[in-house]
Design a protein around this motif. Structure first.
Motif, PDB file in Angstrom:
ATOM      1  N   GLU A 125      95.472  10.134  28.043  1.00  0.00           N
ATOM      2  CA  GLU A 125      96.401   9.666  27.015  1.00  0.00           C
ATOM      3  C   GLU A 125      95.662   8.747  26.046  1.00  0.00           C
ATOM      4  O   GLU A 125      95.829   8.849  24.834  1.00  0.00           O
ATOM      5  CB  GLU A 125      97.559   8.920  27.672  1.00  0.00           C
ATOM      6  N   TYR A 126      94.852   7.831  26.589  1.00  0.00           N
ATOM      7  CA  TYR A 126      93.982   6.986  25.784  1.00  0.00           C
ATOM      8  C   TYR A 126      93.014   6.254  26.706  1.00  0.00           C
ATOM      9  O   TYR A 126      93.168   6.267  27.941  1.00  0.00           O
ATOM     10  CB  TYR A 126      94.764   5.993  24.911  1.00  0.00           C
ATOM     11  N   ALA A 127      92.006   5.622  26.096  1.00  0.00           N
ATOM     12  CA  ALA A 127      91.055   4.775  26.817  1.00  0.00           C
ATOM     13  C   ALA A 127      91.199   3.355  26.310  1.00  0.00           C
ATOM     14  O   ALA A 127      91.139   3.104  25.109  1.00  0.00           O
ATOM     15  CB  ALA A 127      89.630   5.265  26.612  1.00  0.00           C
ATOM     16  N   GLU A 128      91.382   2.432  27.226  1.00  0.00           N
ATOM     17  CA  GLU A 128      91.612   1.032  26.871  1.00  0.00           C
ATOM     18  C   GLU A 128      90.310   0.239  26.915  1.00  0.00           C
ATOM     19  O   GLU A 128      89.595   0.269  27.913  1.00  0.00           O
ATOM     20  CB  GLU A 128      92.628   0.445  27.849  1.00  0.00           C
ATOM     21  N   GLN A 129      90.018  -0.449  25.828  1.00  0.00           N
ATOM     22  CA  GLN A 129      88.877  -1.354  25.693  1.00  0.00           C
ATOM     23  C   GLN A 129      87.611  -0.806  26.347  1.00  0.00           C
ATOM     24  O   GLN A 129      87.052  -1.391  27.274  1.00  0.00           O
ATOM     25  CB  GLN A 129      89.212  -2.728  26.290  1.00  0.00           C
ATOM     26  N   PRO A 130      87.085   0.329  25.858  1.00  0.00           N
ATOM     27  CA  PRO A 130      85.886   0.898  26.470  1.00  0.00           C
ATOM     28  C   PRO A 130      84.651   0.027  26.309  1.00  0.00           C
ATOM     29  O   PRO A 130      83.747   0.049  27.153  1.00  0.00           O
ATOM     30  CB  PRO A 130      85.719   2.237  25.750  1.00  0.00           C
ATOM     31  N   VAL A 131      84.580  -0.733  25.215  1.00  0.00           N
ATOM     32  CA  VAL A 131      83.430  -1.600  24.922  1.00  0.00           C
ATOM     33  C   VAL A 131      83.942  -2.981  24.532  1.00  0.00           C
ATOM     34  O   VAL A 131      85.139  -3.173  24.338  1.00  0.00           O
ATOM     35  CB  VAL A 131      82.554  -1.000  23.801  1.00  0.00           C
ATOM     36  N   ALA A 132      83.017  -3.929  24.401  1.00  0.00           N
ATOM     37  CA  ALA A 132      83.447  -5.318  24.280  1.00  0.00           C
ATOM     38  C   ALA A 132      83.844  -5.746  22.869  1.00  0.00           C
ATOM     39  O   ALA A 132      84.858  -6.427  22.690  1.00  0.00           O
ATOM     40  CB  ALA A 132      82.341  -6.235  24.805  1.00  0.00           C
ATOM     41  N   SER A 133      83.060  -5.382  21.867  1.00  0.00           N
ATOM     42  CA  SER A 133      83.268  -5.954  20.536  1.00  0.00           C
ATOM     43  C   SER A 133      84.006  -5.004  19.606  1.00  0.00           C
ATOM     44  O   SER A 133      84.057  -3.785  19.835  1.00  0.00           O
ATOM     45  CB  SER A 133      81.916  -6.315  19.908  1.00  0.00           C
ATOM     46  N   VAL A 134      84.540  -5.571  18.535  1.00  0.00           N
ATOM     47  CA  VAL A 134      85.248  -4.754  17.549  1.00  0.00           C
ATOM     48  C   VAL A 134      84.316  -3.742  16.879  1.00  0.00           C
ATOM     49  O   VAL A 134      84.673  -2.561  16.754  1.00  0.00           O
ATOM     50  CB  VAL A 134      85.947  -5.653  16.506  1.00  0.00           C
ATOM     51  N   PRO A 135      83.111  -4.117  16.430  1.00  0.00           N
ATOM     52  CA  PRO A 135      82.217  -3.102  15.858  1.00  0.00           C
ATOM     53  C   PRO A 135      81.886  -1.977  16.838  1.00  0.00           C
ATOM     54  O   PRO A 135      81.805  -0.810  16.439  1.00  0.00           O
ATOM     55  CB  PRO A 135      80.966  -3.906  15.476  1.00  0.00           C
ATOM     56  N   GLU A 136      81.699  -2.314  18.110  1.00  0.00           N
ATOM     57  CA  GLU A 136      81.433  -1.282  19.113  1.00  0.00           C
ATOM     58  C   GLU A 136      82.644  -0.376  19.294  1.00  0.00           C
ATOM     59  O   GLU A 136      82.501   0.845  19.443  1.00  0.00           O
ATOM     60  CB  GLU A 136      81.053  -1.931  20.437  1.00  0.00           C
ATOM     61  N   MET A 137      83.830  -0.952  19.281  1.00  0.00           N
ATOM     62  CA  MET A 137      85.053  -0.146  19.398  1.00  0.00           C
ATOM     63  C   MET A 137      85.127   0.850  18.244  1.00  0.00           C
ATOM     64  O   MET A 137      85.440   2.035  18.436  1.00  0.00           O
ATOM     65  CB  MET A 137      86.280  -1.059  19.385  1.00  0.00           C
ATOM     66  N   ALA A 138      84.835   0.376  17.040  1.00  0.00           N
ATOM     67  CA  ALA A 138      84.873   1.255  15.874  1.00  0.00           C
ATOM     68  C   ALA A 138      83.848   2.377  16.007  1.00  0.00           C
ATOM     69  O   ALA A 138      84.129   3.534  15.657  1.00  0.00           O
ATOM     70  CB  ALA A 138      84.619   0.448  14.601  1.00  0.00           C
ATOM     71  N   ALA A 139      82.669   2.057  16.534  1.00  0.00           N
ATOM     72  CA  ALA A 139      81.624   3.075  16.700  1.00  0.00           C
ATOM     73  C   ALA A 139      82.037   4.133  17.711  1.00  0.00           C
ATOM     74  O   ALA A 139      81.816   5.336  17.507  1.00  0.00           O
ATOM     75  CB  ALA A 139      80.321   2.411  17.132  1.00  0.00           C
ATOM     76  N   VAL A 140      82.629   3.730  18.821  1.00  0.00           N
ATOM     77  CA  VAL A 140      83.097   4.690  19.827  1.00  0.00           C
ATOM     78  C   VAL A 140      84.199   5.571  19.246  1.00  0.00           C
ATOM     79  O   VAL A 140      84.196   6.797  19.436  1.00  0.00           O
ATOM     80  CB  VAL A 140      83.601   3.945  21.086  1.00  0.00           C
ATOM     81  N   ARG A 141      85.111   4.956  18.524  1.00  0.00           N
ATOM     82  CA  ARG A 141      86.212   5.734  17.945  1.00  0.00           C
ATOM     83  C   ARG A 141      85.681   6.773  16.965  1.00  0.00           C
ATOM     84  O   ARG A 141      86.148   7.923  16.956  1.00  0.00           O
ATOM     85  CB  ARG A 141      87.202   4.789  17.262  1.00  0.00           C
ATOM     86  N   ARG A 142      84.700   6.400  16.143  1.00  0.00           N
ATOM     87  CA  ARG A 142      84.113   7.360  15.202  1.00  0.00           C
ATOM     88  C   ARG A 142      83.402   8.493  15.948  1.00  0.00           C
ATOM     89  O   ARG A 142      83.541   9.667  15.586  1.00  0.00           O
ATOM     90  CB  ARG A 142      83.128   6.648  14.271  1.00  0.00           C
ATOM     91  N   ALA A 143      82.658   8.140  16.989  1.00  0.00           N
ATOM     92  CA  ALA A 143      81.890   9.149  17.716  1.00  0.00           C
ATOM     93  C   ALA A 143      82.794  10.162  18.405  1.00  0.00           C
ATOM     94  O   ALA A 143      82.456  11.356  18.495  1.00  0.00           O
ATOM     95  CB  ALA A 143      80.984   8.473  18.745  1.00  0.00           C
ATOM     96  N   LEU A 144      83.937   9.709  18.885  1.00  0.00           N
ATOM     97  CA  LEU A 144      84.839  10.614  19.607  1.00  0.00           C
ATOM     98  C   LEU A 144      85.717  11.447  18.677  1.00  0.00           C
ATOM     99  O   LEU A 144      86.281  12.459  19.090  1.00  0.00           O
ATOM    100  CB  LEU A 144      85.714   9.810  20.577  1.00  0.00           C
ATOM    101  N   SER A 145      85.863  11.006  17.435  1.00  0.00           N
ATOM    102  CA  SER A 145      86.578  11.765  16.404  1.00  0.00           C
ATOM    103  C   SER A 145      87.950  12.255  16.860  1.00  0.00           C
ATOM    104  O   SER A 145      88.327  13.398  16.623  1.00  0.00           O
ATOM    105  CB  SER A 145      85.727  12.969  15.956  1.00  0.00           C
ATOM    106  N   GLY A 146      88.672  11.392  17.550  1.00  0.00           N
ATOM    107  CA  GLY A 146      90.023  11.738  17.958  1.00  0.00           C
ATOM    108  C   GLY A 146      90.127  12.473  19.267  1.00  0.00           C
ATOM    109  O   GLY A 146      91.250  12.765  19.727  1.00  0.00           O
ATOM    110  N   ALA A 147      89.002  12.805  19.911  1.00  0.00           N
ATOM    111  CA  ALA A 147      89.058  13.508  21.192  1.00  0.00           C
ATOM    112  C   ALA A 147      89.742  12.667  22.264  1.00  0.00           C
ATOM    113  O   ALA A 147      90.398  13.189  23.169  1.00  0.00           O
ATOM    114  CB  ALA A 147      87.647  13.888  21.646  1.00  0.00           C
ATOM    115  N   VAL A 148      89.576  11.340  22.174  1.00  0.00           N
ATOM    116  CA  VAL A 148      90.261  10.397  23.060  1.00  0.00           C
ATOM    117  C   VAL A 148      90.738   9.238  22.192  1.00  0.00           C
ATOM    118  O   VAL A 148      89.947   8.647  21.439  1.00  0.00           O
ATOM    119  CB  VAL A 148      89.331   9.862  24.172  1.00  0.00           C
ATOM    120  N   LEU A 149      92.001   8.898  22.275  1.00  0.00           N
ATOM    121  CA  LEU A 149      92.518   7.750  21.538  1.00  0.00           C
ATOM    122  C   LEU A 149      91.962   6.460  22.140  1.00  0.00           C
ATOM    123  O   LEU A 149      91.730   6.366  23.353  1.00  0.00           O
ATOM    124  CB  LEU A 149      94.045   7.716  21.582  1.00  0.00           C
ATOM    125  N   ILE A 150      91.760   5.458  21.291  1.00  0.00           N
ATOM    126  CA  ILE A 150      91.189   4.190  21.716  1.00  0.00           C
ATOM    127  C   ILE A 150      92.241   3.089  21.577  1.00  0.00           C
ATOM    128  O   ILE A 150      92.855   2.924  20.517  1.00  0.00           O
ATOM    129  CB  ILE A 150      89.947   3.830  20.881  1.00  0.00           C
TER     130      ILE A 150
END
Length: 324
Positions: A162-187
């Motif tokens: 359904e989604y992944a909660e706080q996969p990484v620590a910082s806001v820039p890292e969160m943004a990078a993970v979200r871009r890399a997954l391109s909607g495959a998993v909600l963050i």
């Protein structure tokens, strides 16, 4: 800003308890909290022991709201909740789930220190095997770096997340993970909201698809509602491993949100081996009714913390009260 009672009034209303857990959660085997009986009802002050005074003051503000001002108006009288599976071995999953009457949605802890991605996959797979139709979400508590998060979530996505909660620590890292997954998993953002000096930074950075909000760390129900409204993202309400008194604040928040699209993480009393109320706030038919709770004197006495721990909490109360 809500008025704050005097330190003397809070001290006179305070109880400190130590509640055993059924299973280790966030490294905790006993949950120590301070409770107050205020004019508006019971309230809980329970920042984790390692939290500093500035962060803990937000939790005290939430307790003051609950005990001295009450909660805002609600728009629903029932809140759907998820089950929670700690970072246990796959063989233990069935026993954990057996404690819940809320199996339409399950949150699973992953990225536990000392554990591997293979162990995470086995745990998530065990839940999916037992509950083929349930919604499954995972929570890493910021335990991965960007590359690890992307690899892990691509692997775990085969189980239908359904989604992944706080996969990484910082806001820039969160943004990078979200871009890399391109909607495959909600963050979903948790610590990036409740532990941040600017809880809206995650929304401005496009770093999350939804917010996980907790009443106590954000300073109370009213402030949490303001943050959700300003962020403009869907919200999930979660607990901070409270007794039923603390869970009541989370229920109040979930019940007051204008829109609630996700089951909330407010079923964690089922992870505890004891509570301070005789009619615990645990899920019935997959959710929690919006109702008040009252601490039971016999349970407050049974689980009262030893004198040195009570003194520790009273000193913490003194320091955090000075920050409000």
């Amino acid at each position: 800003m809500l008025s704050v009672p005097s330190l003397e009034e809070l001290q006179a209303a305070a109880h400190v308890v130590t509640l055993p857990m059924r299973v280790k959660f966030r490294g905790v085997t006993e949950r120590e909290v301070m409770l107050f009986e205020g004019p508006a009802g019971w309230a809980e002050f329970g920042p984790f022991l390692e939290y500093d005074d500035v962060e803990s003051a937000m939790w005290l503000a939430s307790a003051v709201e609950a005990g001295w001002h009450g909660y805002p108006a609600t728009v629903r009288d029932w809140v759907p909740v998820n089950a929670t599976v700690p970072a246990v071995e796959p063989a233990e999953v069935a026993g954990i789930l057996g404690a819940y009457d809320a199996l339409h949605t399950v949150k699973i802890k992953v990225a536990e220190p000392g554990q591997s991605l293979a162990q995470d996959a086995a745990r998530v797979g065990a839940v999916r095997h037992l509950l083929p139709d349930a919604r499954i979400r995972v929570d890493a508590n910021g335990g991965w770096d960007v590359d690890q998060a992307v690899q892990a979530l691509r692997m775990l996505s085969v189980f239908g997340l359904e989604y992944a909660e706080q996969p990484v620590a910082s806001v820039p890292e969160m943004a990078a993970v979200r871009r890399a997954l391109s909607g495959a998993v909600l963050i979903a953002a948790d610590e990036s909201v409740r532990k941040a000096s600017d809880p809206l930074a995650v929304a401005r950075a496009g770093a999350a698809d939804l917010l996980v909000v907790k009443a106590a760390p954000l300073g109370g129900v009213r402030r949490a509602l303001e943050i959700v409204a300003e962020a403009g993202l869907p919200a999930v309400v979660s607990s901070a491993l409270e007794s039923s008194v603390g869970i009541r604040a989370g229920v109040a928040l979930a019940a007051a949100l204008p829109k609630l699209d996700y089951a909330c993480g407010l079923g964690t009393v089922s992870l505890m081996a004891a509570d301070v109320v005789s009619d615990s706030l645990v899920a019935i038919s997959g959710g929690l009714a919006v109702r008040d709770v009252v601490a039971t004197p016999a349970l407050l006495a049974k689980f009262a913390a030893p004198p040195e721990r009570r003194d520790w909490w009273l000193d913490r109360l003194r320091r955090t009260h000075a920050l409000l």
